[in-house]
Write a protein that holds these residues in place. Sequence first.
Motif, short mmCIF file in Angstrom:
data_model
loop_
_atom_site.label_atom_id
_atom_site.label_comp_id
_atom_site.label_asym_id
_atom_site.label_seq_id
_atom_site.Cartn_x
_atom_site.Cartn_y
_atom_site.Cartn_z
N TYR A 1 5.96 89.70 -37.64
CA TYR A 1 7.10 89.90 -36.73
C TYR A 1 8.03 88.69 -36.79
O TYR A 1 7.60 87.54 -36.66
CB TYR A 1 6.59 90.09 -35.31
CG TYR A 1 7.63 90.51 -34.30
CD1 TYR A 1 7.68 91.80 -33.82
CD2 TYR A 1 8.57 89.60 -33.81
CE1 TYR A 1 8.62 92.19 -32.87
CE2 TYR A 1 9.52 89.97 -32.89
CZ TYR A 1 9.55 91.27 -32.42
OH TYR A 1 10.50 91.65 -31.49
N ARG A 2 9.33 88.97 -36.98
CA ARG A 2 10.34 87.92 -36.99
C ARG A 2 11.38 88.21 -35.93
O ARG A 2 11.89 89.34 -35.84
CB ARG A 2 11.03 87.82 -38.36
CG ARG A 2 10.11 87.39 -39.50
CD ARG A 2 10.92 87.12 -40.75
NE ARG A 2 11.85 86.01 -40.54
CZ ARG A 2 13.02 85.89 -41.16
NH1 ARG A 2 13.44 86.83 -41.98
NH2 ARG A 2 13.80 84.84 -40.94
N GLY A 3 11.70 87.21 -35.12
CA GLY A 3 12.71 87.41 -34.10
C GLY A 3 12.99 86.12 -33.35
O GLY A 3 12.36 85.08 -33.60
N ARG A 4 13.94 86.20 -32.46
CA ARG A 4 14.35 85.01 -31.71
C ARG A 4 14.95 85.44 -30.39
O ARG A 4 15.52 86.52 -30.27
CB ARG A 4 15.38 84.22 -32.53
CG ARG A 4 15.78 82.88 -31.92
CD ARG A 4 16.62 82.11 -32.91
NE ARG A 4 17.25 80.93 -32.32
CZ ARG A 4 18.10 80.14 -32.96
NH1 ARG A 4 18.43 80.40 -34.21
NH2 ARG A 4 18.63 79.08 -32.35
N ALA A 5 14.79 84.59 -29.39
CA ALA A 5 15.39 84.84 -28.07
C ALA A 5 16.18 83.62 -27.65
O ALA A 5 15.80 82.48 -27.95
CB ALA A 5 14.30 85.14 -27.04
N ARG A 6 17.28 83.86 -26.96
CA ARG A 6 18.08 82.77 -26.40
C ARG A 6 18.51 83.12 -24.99
O ARG A 6 19.01 84.24 -24.74
CB ARG A 6 19.31 82.48 -27.26
CG ARG A 6 20.34 81.57 -26.57
CD ARG A 6 21.44 81.10 -27.52
NE ARG A 6 20.92 80.11 -28.47
CZ ARG A 6 21.67 79.54 -29.40
NH1 ARG A 6 22.95 79.87 -29.53
NH2 ARG A 6 21.13 78.66 -30.22
N ALA A 7 18.34 82.18 -24.09
CA ALA A 7 18.89 82.29 -22.74
C ALA A 7 19.94 81.20 -22.56
O ALA A 7 19.69 80.03 -22.89
CB ALA A 7 17.79 82.13 -21.70
N VAL A 8 21.10 81.58 -22.06
CA VAL A 8 22.17 80.62 -21.78
C VAL A 8 22.14 80.33 -20.28
O VAL A 8 22.42 81.21 -19.46
CB VAL A 8 23.55 81.17 -22.20
CG1 VAL A 8 24.65 80.15 -21.88
CG2 VAL A 8 23.55 81.50 -23.69
N VAL A 9 21.77 79.11 -19.94
CA VAL A 9 21.54 78.74 -18.54
C VAL A 9 22.74 77.98 -17.99
O VAL A 9 23.25 77.04 -18.61
CB VAL A 9 20.28 77.85 -18.42
CG1 VAL A 9 20.05 77.44 -16.97
CG2 VAL A 9 19.06 78.58 -18.97
N ASP A 10 23.20 78.42 -16.81
CA ASP A 10 24.21 77.69 -16.06
C ASP A 10 23.50 76.53 -15.36
O ASP A 10 22.72 76.72 -14.43
CB ASP A 10 24.85 78.62 -15.03
CG ASP A 10 25.98 77.97 -14.25
OD1 ASP A 10 25.91 76.75 -14.00
OD2 ASP A 10 26.93 78.67 -13.87
N LEU A 11 23.74 75.31 -15.81
CA LEU A 11 23.00 74.15 -15.31
C LEU A 11 23.37 73.80 -13.88
O LEU A 11 22.57 73.19 -13.16
CB LEU A 11 23.25 72.94 -16.22
CG LEU A 11 22.67 73.07 -17.64
CD1 LEU A 11 23.10 71.87 -18.49
CD2 LEU A 11 21.16 73.20 -17.60
N ASP A 12 24.56 74.14 -13.45
CA ASP A 12 24.97 73.83 -12.08
C ASP A 12 24.30 74.76 -11.06
O ASP A 12 23.96 74.34 -9.96
CB ASP A 12 26.49 73.92 -11.94
CG ASP A 12 27.19 72.83 -12.75
OD1 ASP A 12 26.69 71.69 -12.76
OD2 ASP A 12 28.22 73.14 -13.39
#
Length: 474
Positions: A406-417
């Motif tokens: 299995y090949r894949g990737r996940a990304r979460a874009v976090v609002d740091l404030d």
Amino acid sequence: MGASGEFDLVVVGGGPTGENLADRAVAGGLSVALVEHQLVGGECSYWACVPSKALLRPPAALREARRLPGAGESVRGAIDADAVLRRRDSFVGDWKDDGQAEWLASVGIELVRGHGRLDGERRVVVEGRDGERRVLTARHAVAVCTGTTAALPPLPGLGAAGVWTSREATSAHEVPGRLAVVGGGVVAVEMATAWAGLGSRVTVLVRGSGLLPRMEPFAGELVAEALADAGVDVRFGVSVGGVERAGELVLDLGEGGELRTDEVLFATGRRPATGDLGLESVGLEPGGWIEVDDTGLATGVPGGWLYAAGDVNHRALLTHQGKYQGRIFGAVIADRAAGRELDMAPWGRSVATADLAAVPQVVFADPEVAAVGLTLAEAEAAGRRVRAVDYDLGNVAGAGLHADGYRGRARAVVDLDRETLLGVTFVGPGVAELLHSATIAVTAEVPLARLWHAVPAFPTISEVWLRLLETYRG
């Protein structure tokens, strides 16, 4: 002149957006006429979402079986392309809309078949296929839901070559031996995946440097690698200068280069289906997008009576977003007609906030790409203080059980404030079903501290949520 009619609302365009808008207006107490000159159900039902997924699913199921020891050994034969095409035909009702028309009647929406054009304030003239004309007058509002059509580049020979657009690509009844796909977006990727899976030798010609340019860069990279592994010839930095059909199709690639193919799909964007809509009669530019506010009201037309929903307003060119707008705008029209107060706060019932902050999308390629909200680049361009949290999906136990290698990737874009999520992207087999959890997290602005208590079941791919949170906390 044929029969006329007066309704509270006239909807021009009977695709999913128009159907949903009309349904919500009827539920709000209005009388509604819906005008459609082709098939009720629109592009998505007959030439886009539904047939494309019907073409994509059987090859995907076959690939998934072959990736599993024990199952792969039993899968010996080639795909039955004719059976796939017959199944596709069944999902589009053999391009007949009887069932959709019956549903309209069952909820009290009057279907008016013919080509509708605006003819001044609150007035639509419909020309039927037999030439009969009918004038529809709206007491309260007219809603334009005519969607988009394929945008073809002005290339020499294109008009006479008989090339494919997305419509021909999803409705073809034979598998071409060779297929060229011009473009690098969602339609290009999905149709390259589908027809390669059905047996075509596919070449993808991309003007830019990557696939899926509006998504996180790693999404296009992983999809391009998988297409190449499947035998698709993906070429970047290529522009087509002309097309000629002489038995086979010949594509001019410049500097003496050419590509010979049996069919070519131009997946080069969409344009609004407003060229013959009578926009000039209400002071708008024919052939253009109809700009609206967050309630769907056209901003360039005085009097507060013209609405536009779905692709035609260029807010979010996706069927599910058009249906979302239809539900909200239809209720808004009914509320305004009845004098009911609107809820105009962000995420209120009367505004399409998700169009701007939480648009979900799935690309049914191999691997699948599922994303919602902002990419890292979009968040940074908006001036947000953000951090991208990445995780290798192949390291999740559920992914390893799903398929070997299995090949894949996940990304979460976090609002740091605020420590909430602005966007999430998943790439990998089977990730489409992860998307709604991400959509809820982004839409509800769930604090990461609370997400820590949303326990994913073991051993599922959704454990990636836990891994992302662990990575963020360090």
